[in-house]
Design an enzyme around this catalytic site. Structure first.
Site, mmCIF file in Angstrom:
data_model
loop_
_atom_site.group_PDB
_atom_site.id
_atom_site.type_symbol
_atom_site.label_atom_id
_atom_site.label_comp_id
_atom_site.label_asym_id
_atom_site.label_seq_id
_atom_site.Cartn_x
_atom_site.Cartn_y
_atom_site.Cartn_z
ATOM 1 N N GLU A 86 -3.135 9.072 -8.664
ATOM 2 C CA GLU A 86 -2.794 7.482 -8.042
ATOM 3 C C GLU A 86 -3.725 6.652 -8.421
ATOM 4 O OE1 GLU A 86 -1.908 7.140 -4.004
ATOM 5 O OE2 GLU A 86 -1.223 9.319 -3.778
ATOM 6 N N GLU A 132 -4.954 13.107 -0.350
ATOM 7 C CA GLU A 132 -5.872 12.346 0.451
ATOM 8 C C GLU A 132 -6.185 13.123 1.953
ATOM 9 O OE1 GLU A 132 -5.106 8.403 0.455
ATOM 10 O OE2 GLU A 132 -5.097 8.114 -1.805
HETATM 11 C C1 FCB Z 1 -3.097 6.142 -1.027
HETATM 12 C C2 FCB Z 1 -1.833 7.065 -0.626
HETATM 13 C C3 FCB Z 1 -0.213 6.706 -0.899
HETATM 14 C C4 FCB Z 1 -0.295 4.973 -1.143
HETATM 15 C C5 FCB Z 1 -1.196 4.415 -1.655
HETATM 16 C C6 FCB Z 1 -1.244 2.798 -1.757
HETATM 17 O O1 FCB Z 1 -3.710 6.175 -0.015
HETATM 18 O O2 FCB Z 1 -1.975 8.205 -1.200
HETATM 19 O O3 FCB Z 1 0.598 7.191 -0.274
HETATM 20 O O4 FCB Z 1 0.265 4.665 0.098
HETATM 21 O O5 FCB Z 1 -2.565 4.809 -1.187
#
Ligand code: FCB
Length: 470
Positions: free
Chosen positions: A360, A161
């Protein structure tokens, strides 16, 4: 039920600073994530989920779950504690035992090099990513990792990110108070990160040509508030400024024309040097990692710029607004939107034609152990099921989705909400202020996901139920 391919990479995710703890053990150097201005009533990452001391038990749980891949991170300053370029043998030894045990259990380690943990020494000495010196630091760290883990780690993520890593001053040391200068720093840091990323990709091609590498992007799925042309254009602007500006740099080594023009006309364009073009155009990633939690909704910008929000929303090109069509929950105030994952990944594939892996995706909830000593989380099962179903639709459409790693394997520390906000398939028994023993307890979603992996898919009709298989 949609059958996923046999070789589909069912996984789960964590990041180093959110699980490891042991922030000053084993020769680790300080990181920005250790020293943040923390509210003492909220857990920080000093102990986190104490994975540093529970790693073997955690890998055993991953094996029980049936994971094919574990998307994890290395803590940069555990491997490179200072700016000397000398690796810390104890740090490498920690990851050696973890990686070797994962491999022994048949789980592929998929390692993120940089997931928000910025070595504090680099921030103190030269301002971190604001300086080009950081590119060399990152490259040396990458060289140590690629060489040391060659043949064992075959899939790398460059940066997690980039949007958040560069926007959040608490993570990267950007303390500039003037909002315009702060924003300019964000774009300069981001440009330097892009140079570092391309150099690292080229380096991996030399060190281990069989290994794969790619960025992890927080995709932004942006809807217009109405069908007015102005709102639709605002949504396009927002996606260009928050997502495609980064992915175009990662894949094509250039800004989209709209973003280049925007940065130049807003006095935000970074300083560049001769030769940068060759670096940026000199490599291409193998895949794109997709982080997705929710979509957002915008409308045409009216009125003055609001600086009182995260830098990536500070813009005269769009205004954030509510989406009335989506169900919301305590921690998901923008709404829960599984179809948004489909919309977003289709756009990414159409633009870049690269394989994609979900790195994620998950649902936060405030959880405590029930009186029966268990955690029943049907809301999480429902969320995950609905997103996995969208992946099935994408596969039918012919999109190359190679894997799915929900966030998170176990409860981790969130940067602002500590352990109030939990995402894990495995519960970590600790409070904000008392780490206790950090005992692991499998949630209902753990057993549910185990079945998904075993049966290669999600039964459509059970999508909103907990299966009670405990
Ligand atoms: C994302 C991050 C991760 C975690 C999630 C909830 O932005 O990559 O580290 O904190 O959110």
């Amino acid at each position: 039920m949609k059958q996923f391919p046999e070789n589909f990479l069912w996984g789960a995710s964590t990041s180093a600073f959110q699980v490891e703890g042991a922030y000053n053990e084993g020769g680790k150097g300080p990181a920005t994530t250790d020293l943040g201005a923390h509210d003492p009533s909220i857990a920080d990452n000093k102990v986190a989920a104490d994975h540093y001391h529970h790693w073997k038990e955690d890998v055993d749980l991953m094996a029980e779950l049936g994971l094919k891949v574990y998307r994890m991170g290395f803590a940069w300053s555990r491997i490179m504690p200072d700016t000397s370029g000398e690796p810390n043998p104890e740090g490498l030894a920690f990851y050696d035992q973890l990686i070797d045990y994962l491999l022994e259990k048949g789980i592929e380690p998929f390692v993120t090099l940089y997931h928000f943990e910025c070595p504090q020494a680099a921030v103190d000495e030269f301002g971190g990513w604001l300086s080009r010196k950081m590119i060399d630091q990152y490259l040396r760290y990458a060289e140590v990792c690629f060489t040391h883990f060659k043949g064992r780690v075959k899939r790398w993520a460059t940066v997690n990110e980039q949007l958040i890593a560069t926007a959040a001053g608490i993570l990267n040391g950007n303390q500039e108070k003037d909002p315009q200068k702060n924003l300019k720093n964000v774009y300069q840091m981001s440009y330097n990160v892009s140079l570092a990323e391309h150099k690292a990709i080229s380096l991996l091609r030399n060190i281990d040509p069989t290994a794969l590498i790619g960025p992890v992007c927080a995709i932004q799925v942006v809807y217009p508030q109405s069908s007015s042309s102005e709102d639709v254009l605002a949504a396009e602007n927002a996606e260009e400024l928050m997502e495609f500006y980064l992915l175009d740099m990662s894949v094509r080594g250039e800004y989209p024309p709209y973003v280049e023009h925007y940065l130049k006309t807003h006095d935000l364009f970074p300083e560049t040097e001769p030769g940068d073009q060759d670096i940026l155009k000199g490599s291409k990633p193998d895949f794109i990692g997709i982080n997705y939690y929710f979509s957002i909704c915008v409308r045409e910008k009216v009125g003055p710029i609001n600086y009182n929000q995260p830098p990536f929303w500070v813009s005269d090109a769009f205004d954030l607004c509510e989406n009335p069509y989506l169900p919301k929950s305590e921690w998901m105030d923008r709404g829960i939107d599984p179809v948004g994952l489909h919309i977003g990944m289709r756009k990414v594939y159409n633009r870049y034609r690269l394989p994609m892996i979900v790195t994620e995706n998950g649902l936060a909830w405030s959880e405590t152990l029930g009186e029966d000593g268990k955690v029943h989380d049907p809301y999480r099962i429902d969320y995950l099921a609905r997103h996995i179903q969208q992946l099935g639709i994408m596969l039918d459409e012919g999109l190359p989705v190679i894997g799915y790693c929900p966030w998170s394997f176990l409860d981790v520390v969130s940067s602002h909400q500590g352990f109030k906000k939990r995402y894990g398939l495995v519960y970590v028994d600790r409070t904000e202020t008392d780490p206790k023993q950090c005992t692991r307890v499998k949630k209902d979603s753990f057993y549910w996901y185990q079945k998904v992996i075993r049966e290669h898919g999600v039964p459509a009709l059970q999508a909103s139920q907990s299966n009670g298989n405990k």
